[in-house]
Design a protein around this motif. Structure first.
Motif, PDB file in Angstrom:
ATOM      1  N   ARG A 133      49.629  46.403  60.088  1.00 53.15           N
ATOM      2  CA  ARG A 133      48.274  46.904  60.295  1.00 53.15           C
ATOM      3  C   ARG A 133      48.259  48.312  60.887  1.00 53.15           C
ATOM      4  NH1 ARG A 133      43.473  44.712  59.881  1.00 53.15           N
ATOM      5  NH2 ARG A 133      41.759  45.486  61.124  1.00 53.15           N
ATOM      6  N   ASP A 134      49.155  48.590  61.828  1.00 48.90           N
ATOM      7  CA  ASP A 134      49.163  49.916  62.448  1.00 48.90           C
ATOM      8  C   ASP A 134      49.555  51.001  61.450  1.00 48.90           C
ATOM      9  OD1 ASP A 134      51.726  48.781  62.411  1.00 48.90           O
ATOM     10  OD2 ASP A 134      52.402  49.943  64.136  1.00 48.90           O
ATOM     11  N   ARG A 135      50.483  50.693  60.559  1.00 52.34           N
ATOM     12  CA  ARG A 135      50.879  51.664  59.528  1.00 52.34           C
ATOM     13  C   ARG A 135      49.759  51.903  58.524  1.00 52.34           C
ATOM     14  NH1 ARG A 135      56.631  51.918  58.229  1.00 52.34           N
ATOM     15  NH2 ARG A 135      57.534  52.902  60.062  1.00 52.34           N
ATOM     16  N   VAL A 136      49.126  50.820  58.089  1.00 48.84           N
ATOM     17  CA  VAL A 136      48.026  50.944  57.139  1.00 48.84           C
ATOM     18  C   VAL A 136      46.908  51.777  57.767  1.00 48.84           C
ATOM     19  CG1 VAL A 136      46.235  49.677  55.876  1.00 48.84           C
ATOM     20  CG2 VAL A 136      48.568  48.817  55.916  1.00 48.84           C
ATOM     21  N   ALA A 137      46.572  51.488  59.030  1.00 48.72           N
ATOM     22  CA  ALA A 137      45.515  52.239  59.706  1.00 48.72           C
ATOM     23  C   ALA A 137      45.892  53.707  59.856  1.00 48.72           C
ATOM     24  CB  ALA A 137      45.229  51.614  61.070  1.00 48.72           C
ATOM     25  N   ALA A 138      47.154  53.987  60.108  1.00 43.71           N
ATOM     26  CA  ALA A 138      47.582  55.386  60.261  1.00 43.71           C
ATOM     27  C   ALA A 138      47.499  56.139  58.929  1.00 43.71           C
ATOM     28  CB  ALA A 138      49.008  55.440  60.811  1.00 43.71           C
ATOM     29  N   TRP A 139      47.858  55.480  57.844  1.00 47.61           N
ATOM     30  CA  TRP A 139      47.902  56.159  56.555  1.00 47.61           C
ATOM     31  C   TRP A 139      46.543  56.225  55.876  1.00 47.61           C
ATOM     32  CZ3 TRP A 139      51.682  59.015  54.400  1.00 47.61           C
ATOM     33  CH2 TRP A 139      52.932  58.948  55.006  1.00 47.61           C
ATOM     34  N   ILE A 140      45.780  55.121  55.900  1.00 50.09           N
ATOM     35  CA  ILE A 140      44.499  55.099  55.185  1.00 50.09           C
ATOM     36  C   ILE A 140      43.373  54.502  56.027  1.00 50.09           C
ATOM     37  CG2 ILE A 140      45.398  55.185  52.836  1.00 50.09           C
ATOM     38  CD1 ILE A 140      45.241  52.149  52.697  1.00 50.09           C
ATOM     39  N   GLY A 141      43.518  54.563  57.333  1.00 50.79           N
ATOM     40  CA  GLY A 141      42.480  54.067  58.224  1.00 50.79           C
ATOM     41  C   GLY A 141      41.418  55.118  58.492  1.00 50.79           C
ATOM     42  N   GLY A 142      40.503  54.798  59.389  1.00 48.19           N
ATOM     43  CA  GLY A 142      39.381  55.669  59.686  1.00 48.19           C
ATOM     44  C   GLY A 142      39.763  57.015  60.264  1.00 48.19           C
ATOM     45  N   GLU A 143      40.911  57.101  60.914  1.00 45.43           N
ATOM     46  CA  GLU A 143      41.334  58.362  61.521  1.00 45.43           C
ATOM     47  C   GLU A 143      42.336  59.124  60.651  1.00 45.43           C
ATOM     48  OE1 GLU A 143      39.757  59.339  64.252  1.00 45.43           O
ATOM     49  OE2 GLU A 143      38.646  57.466  64.074  1.00 45.43           O
ATOM     50  N   SER A 144      42.531  58.684  59.431  1.00 44.80           N
ATOM     51  CA  SER A 144      43.527  59.331  58.561  1.00 44.80           C
ATOM     52  C   SER A 144      43.027  60.624  57.936  1.00 44.80           C
ATOM     53  CB  SER A 144      43.967  58.361  57.461  1.00 44.80           C
ATOM     54  OG  SER A 144      42.873  58.037  56.632  1.00 44.80           O
ATOM     55  N   GLY A 145      41.734  60.876  58.045  1.00 46.41           N
ATOM     56  CA  GLY A 145      41.171  62.121  57.524  1.00 46.41           C
ATOM     57  C   GLY A 145      41.259  62.201  56.001  1.00 46.41           C
ATOM     58  N   TRP A 146      41.353  63.429  55.514  1.00 46.12           N
ATOM     59  CA  TRP A 146      41.420  63.656  54.065  1.00 46.12           C
ATOM     60  C   TRP A 146      42.696  63.082  53.469  1.00 46.12           C
ATOM     61  CZ3 TRP A 146      37.471  64.897  51.135  1.00 46.12           C
ATOM     62  CH2 TRP A 146      36.357  65.489  51.732  1.00 46.12           C
ATOM     63  N   ARG A 147      43.768  63.032  54.266  1.00 50.24           N
ATOM     64  CA  ARG A 147      45.027  62.466  53.760  1.00 50.24           C
ATOM     65  C   ARG A 147      44.826  61.024  53.296  1.00 50.24           C
ATOM     66  NH1 ARG A 147      49.282  61.416  58.113  1.00 50.24           N
ATOM     67  NH2 ARG A 147      47.938  59.628  58.350  1.00 50.24           N
ATOM     68  N   GLY A 148      44.085  60.238  54.078  1.00 45.65           N
ATOM     69  CA  GLY A 148      43.818  58.855  53.693  1.00 45.65           C
ATOM     70  C   GLY A 148      42.998  58.747  52.428  1.00 45.65           C
ATOM     71  N   LEU A 149      42.047  59.661  52.278  1.00 50.07           N
ATOM     72  CA  LEU A 149      41.230  59.649  51.057  1.00 50.07           C
ATOM     73  C   LEU A 149      42.055  60.061  49.846  1.00 50.07           C
ATOM     74  CD1 LEU A 149      37.922  61.215  52.433  1.00 50.07           C
ATOM     75  CD2 LEU A 149      38.445  58.802  52.046  1.00 50.07           C
ATOM     76  N   VAL A 150      42.920  61.059  50.027  1.00 44.71           N
ATOM     77  CA  VAL A 150      43.792  61.492  48.923  1.00 44.71           C
ATOM     78  C   VAL A 150      44.753  60.361  48.542  1.00 44.71           C
ATOM     79  CG1 VAL A 150      45.646  63.076  48.268  1.00 44.71           C
ATOM     80  CG2 VAL A 150      43.602  63.957  49.402  1.00 44.71           C
ATOM     81  N   LEU A 151      45.362  59.730  49.551  1.00 45.19           N
ATOM     82  CA  LEU A 151      46.287  58.622  49.260  1.00 45.19           C
ATOM     83  C   LEU A 151      45.563  57.475  48.553  1.00 45.19           C
ATOM     84  CD1 LEU A 151      48.440  58.482  52.494  1.00 45.19           C
ATOM     85  CD2 LEU A 151      49.192  59.119  50.207  1.00 45.19           C
ATOM     86  N   GLY A 152      44.366  57.126  49.009  1.00 39.23           N
ATOM     87  CA  GLY A 152      43.603  56.072  48.355  1.00 39.23           C
ATOM     88  C   GLY A 152      43.284  56.427  46.915  1.00 39.23           C
ATOM     89  N   SER A 153      42.856  57.674  46.689  1.00 40.65           N
ATOM     90  CA  SER A 153      42.510  58.118  45.332  1.00 40.65           C
ATOM     91  C   SER A 153      43.727  58.107  44.417  1.00 40.65           C
ATOM     92  CB  SER A 153      41.923  59.529  45.367  1.00 40.65           C
ATOM     93  OG  SER A 153      40.762  59.562  46.136  1.00 40.65           O
TER      94      SER A 153
END
Length: 188
Positions: free
Chosen positions: A83-103
């Motif tokens: 859970r901590d890794r997922v939150a770091a990579w694509i969680g609410g505080e991941s910023g644009w990086r999380g959105l890019v990774l999700g996309s």
């Protein structure tokens, strides 16, 4: 003086609430289905209505194992992903990086909605925020590499495909960002 350290058992996740099998949505859908079937029988005959029932039953038989596998993925993914890794990579505080990774992950996922929506639900339960999950689903819907390589480039002119991809490229990011903005406004 001696101290005794007690080991406490790990906190268990809350028990899920039992889900109703028969609810208002199912009753509405059943009534609408029955009315549609009666309308087909009245207009085209009972034989045609039964043909549709049999075709639909065969389709359900083919689709059911895929849905079951998708539900299994959605239920087990949060248990195997940290859970901590997922939150770091694509969680609410991941910023644009999380959105890019999700996309990008959504665009790269082969398969149909049973896989994609199951993974999206699993990612959400494992710590991804709603913006990244929406970017994931939007990336799959708008930028699917599987569809692009197998279908679009095979049947459409390459310049049309390139234009469509370029026009679609920013939307999973913008949609995910918009969802994050809306969620923050609701929780503020």
């Amino acid at each position: 003086m001696s101290f005794v350290v007690k080991e406490e058992p790990a906190a268990r996740p809350p028990e899920p609430k039992p889900k109703k099998i028969v609810d208002g949505g199912l009753l509405f859908l059943a009534a609408f289905t029955l009315a549609s079937g009666l309308g087909v029988a009245w207009r085209f005959g009972a034989g045609r209505a039964w043909e549709i029932v049999l075709e639909t039953g065969a389709f359900i038989a083919v689709l059911s194992p895929k849905i079951a596998a998708g539900l299994f993925i959605a239920g087990t993914l949060p248990m195997v992903l940290p859970r901590d890794r997922v939150a770091a990579w694509i969680g609410g505080e991941s910023g644009w990086r999380g959105l890019v990774l999700g996309s990008v992950a959504g665009a790269a996922i082969p398969g149909g909605p049973m896989i994609t929506f199951s993974l999206a639900a699993g990612f959400a339960a494992a710590g991804a925020d709603l913006g990244a999950v929406i970017a994931f689903v939007s990336g799959w819907s708008l930028l699917s590499l599987n569809r692009l390589l197998i279908w679009e480039l095979s049947f459409l002119p390459h310049d049309l495909v390139a234009l469509r991809v370029l026009a679609s490229l920013p939307f999973p990011l913008l949609i995910g960002w918009g969802v994050r903005v809306l969620v923050r406004r609701q929780t503020a």
